[in-house]
Design a protein around this motif. Structure first.
Motif, PDB file in Angstrom:
ATOM      1  N   UNK A   1       2.854   6.277 -54.224  1.00  0.00           N
ATOM      2  CA  UNK A   1       1.559   5.606 -54.376  1.00  0.00           C
ATOM      3  C   UNK A   1       1.274   4.774 -53.141  1.00  0.00           C
ATOM      4  N   UNK A   2       0.071   4.907 -52.620  1.00  0.00           N
ATOM      5  CA  UNK A   2      -0.327   4.098 -51.470  1.00  0.00           C
ATOM      6  C   UNK A   2      -0.841   2.749 -51.980  1.00  0.00           C
ATOM      7  N   UNK A   3      -0.177   1.694 -51.550  1.00  0.00           N
ATOM      8  CA  UNK A   3      -0.553   0.342 -51.942  1.00  0.00           C
ATOM      9  C   UNK A   3      -1.607  -0.229 -50.988  1.00  0.00           C
ATOM     10  N   UNK A   4      -1.328  -0.080 -49.703  1.00  0.00           N
ATOM     11  CA  UNK A   4      -2.177  -0.544 -48.608  1.00  0.00           C
ATOM     12  C   UNK A   4      -2.031   0.495 -47.506  1.00  0.00           C
ATOM     13  N   UNK A   5      -2.800   0.404 -46.454  1.00  0.00           N
ATOM     14  CA  UNK A   5      -2.633   1.390 -45.367  1.00  0.00           C
ATOM     15  C   UNK A   5      -1.210   1.434 -44.809  1.00  0.00           C
ATOM     16  N   UNK A   6      -0.500   0.293 -44.857  1.00  0.00           N
ATOM     17  CA  UNK A   6       0.849   0.267 -44.279  1.00  0.00           C
ATOM     18  C   UNK A   6       1.960   0.152 -45.324  1.00  0.00           C
ATOM     19  N   UNK A   7       1.637   0.312 -46.617  1.00  0.00           N
ATOM     20  CA  UNK A   7       2.635   0.144 -47.664  1.00  0.00           C
ATOM     21  C   UNK A   7       2.519   1.253 -48.704  1.00  0.00           C
ATOM     22  N   UNK A   8       3.656   1.863 -49.019  1.00  0.00           N
ATOM     23  CA  UNK A   8       3.681   2.850 -50.096  1.00  0.00           C
ATOM     24  C   UNK A   8       4.733   2.435 -51.122  1.00  0.00           C
ATOM     25  N   UNK A   9       4.498   2.826 -52.360  1.00  0.00           N
ATOM     26  CA  UNK A   9       5.460   2.585 -53.445  1.00  0.00           C
ATOM     27  C   UNK A   9       6.021   3.940 -53.856  1.00  0.00           C
ATOM     28  N   UNK A  10       7.339   4.044 -53.825  1.00  0.00           N
ATOM     29  CA  UNK A  10       8.023   5.300 -54.109  1.00  0.00           C
ATOM     30  C   UNK A  10       8.818   5.147 -55.405  1.00  0.00           C
TER      31      UNK A  10
ATOM     32  N   UNK B   1      14.093   4.182 -60.257  1.00  0.00           N
ATOM     33  CA  UNK B   1      14.058   3.146 -59.234  1.00  0.00           C
ATOM     34  C   UNK B   1      12.734   3.165 -58.485  1.00  0.00           C
ATOM     35  N   UNK B   2      12.313   1.981 -58.048  1.00  0.00           N
ATOM     36  CA  UNK B   2      11.051   1.846 -57.321  1.00  0.00           C
ATOM     37  C   UNK B   2      11.344   1.103 -56.008  1.00  0.00           C
ATOM     38  N   UNK B   3      10.813   1.636 -54.930  1.00  0.00           N
ATOM     39  CA  UNK B   3      10.970   0.992 -53.627  1.00  0.00           C
ATOM     40  C   UNK B   3       9.605   0.886 -52.957  1.00  0.00           C
ATOM     41  N   UNK B   4       9.437  -0.182 -52.202  1.00  0.00           N
ATOM     42  CA  UNK B   4       8.262  -0.325 -51.342  1.00  0.00           C
ATOM     43  C   UNK B   4       8.698  -0.012 -49.914  1.00  0.00           C
ATOM     44  N   UNK B   5       7.907   0.775 -49.227  1.00  0.00           N
ATOM     45  CA  UNK B   5       8.159   1.069 -47.830  1.00  0.00           C
ATOM     46  C   UNK B   5       6.964   0.588 -47.002  1.00  0.00           C
ATOM     47  N   UNK B   6       7.281  -0.226 -46.016  1.00  0.00           N
ATOM     48  CA  UNK B   6       6.297  -0.621 -45.023  1.00  0.00           C
ATOM     49  C   UNK B   6       6.393   0.450 -43.934  1.00  0.00           C
ATOM     50  N   UNK B   7       5.255   1.051 -43.591  1.00  0.00           N
ATOM     51  CA  UNK B   7       5.269   2.160 -42.649  1.00  0.00           C
ATOM     52  C   UNK B   7       4.469   1.794 -41.396  1.00  0.00           C
ATOM     53  N   UNK B   8       4.897   2.386 -40.301  1.00  0.00           N
ATOM     54  CA  UNK B   8       4.190   2.187 -39.034  1.00  0.00           C
ATOM     55  C   UNK B   8       2.868   2.936 -39.092  1.00  0.00           C
ATOM     56  N   UNK B   9       1.844   2.388 -38.457  1.00  0.00           N
ATOM     57  CA  UNK B   9       0.541   3.082 -38.455  1.00  0.00           C
ATOM     58  C   UNK B   9       0.599   4.393 -37.687  1.00  0.00           C
TER      59      UNK B   9
ATOM     60  N   UNK C   1       8.485   7.054 -40.403  1.00  0.00           N
ATOM     61  CA  UNK C   1       7.594   5.966 -39.977  1.00  0.00           C
ATOM     62  C   UNK C   1       7.874   4.637 -40.689  1.00  0.00           C
ATOM     63  N   UNK C   2       8.974   4.584 -41.425  1.00  0.00           N
ATOM     64  CA  UNK C   2       9.305   3.366 -42.171  1.00  0.00           C
ATOM     65  C   UNK C   2       9.714   2.242 -41.236  1.00  0.00           C
ATOM     66  N   UNK C   3       9.143   1.079 -41.461  1.00  0.00           N
ATOM     67  CA  UNK C   3       9.509  -0.124 -40.729  1.00  0.00           C
ATOM     68  C   UNK C   3      10.519  -0.915 -41.549  1.00  0.00           C
ATOM     69  N   UNK C   4      10.307  -0.954 -42.879  1.00  0.00           N
ATOM     70  CA  UNK C   4      11.194  -1.683 -43.780  1.00  0.00           C
ATOM     71  C   UNK C   4      11.137  -1.051 -45.158  1.00  0.00           C
TER      72      UNK C   4
END
Length: 157
Positions: free
Chosen positions: A120-129, A149-157, A86-89
């Motif tokens: 970690x869930x940052x926002x409903x559409x963002x997670x930190x891995x 390493x840390x990545x942010x993933x923007x995910x589709x709803x 479900x990753x957008x970016x």
């Protein structure tokens, strides 16, 4: 190239915290790649570029890859190991800790082992891995690099 481990949901990824997600394919660290990295970064220390001098004076007997070149392979390594459908970016967020433990000789091969440390869930559409990536040198006694390493993933709803 092996197919990356695929996660259909954030919850499926969260269920794997603490696990090794996989191992990347081998990556050639050719002298040509080292030269291109030196050109891109203006880091032209002789230990990376001067093959004759490195053979004569370096404790490694050859040129070696830049530590930051090795580190720059992390996005490729992680993309080969897993994907979140479900990753957008995906955005590189940073690093908590990096250690360069062994030099990477030119014309050797490296690969990465990826462990999922936290999601970690940052926002409903963002997670930190958070991942620990151990970069191995083919035939080497110890890793070239261990990086948190840390990545942010923007995910589709």
């Amino acid at each position: 190239m092996t197919d990356p481990r695929s996660f259909d949901t954030v919850e499926a990824l969260e269920a794997c915290v603490g696990e090794e997600l996989g191992v990347s394919d081998w990556i050639e660290m050719s002298q040509s790649r080292i030269l291109r990295f030196a050109d891109a970064t203006d880091d032209r220390q002789w230990i990376h570029l001067d093959e004759v001098r490195a053979e004569a004076e370096s404790p490694y007997g050859t040129t070696v890859a830049h530590g930051y070149l090795t580190l720059s392979m992390l996005p490729r390594i992680t993309a080969e190991v897993f994907t979140l459908k479900p990753r957008v970016a995906g955005i590189n967020y940073g690093l908590d800790k990096v250690r360069f433990l062994a030099p990477v000789p030119s014309d050797s091969r490296i690969r990465g082992r990826v462990v999922l440390d936290r999601v970690l869930r940052q926002k409903p559409d963002t997670i930190r891995v958070h991942l620990t990536v151990t970069v191995e040198i083919e035939g080497g006694d110890k890793p070239a690099c261990v990086a948190e390493a840390i990545a942010l993933y923007i995910v589709a709803p």
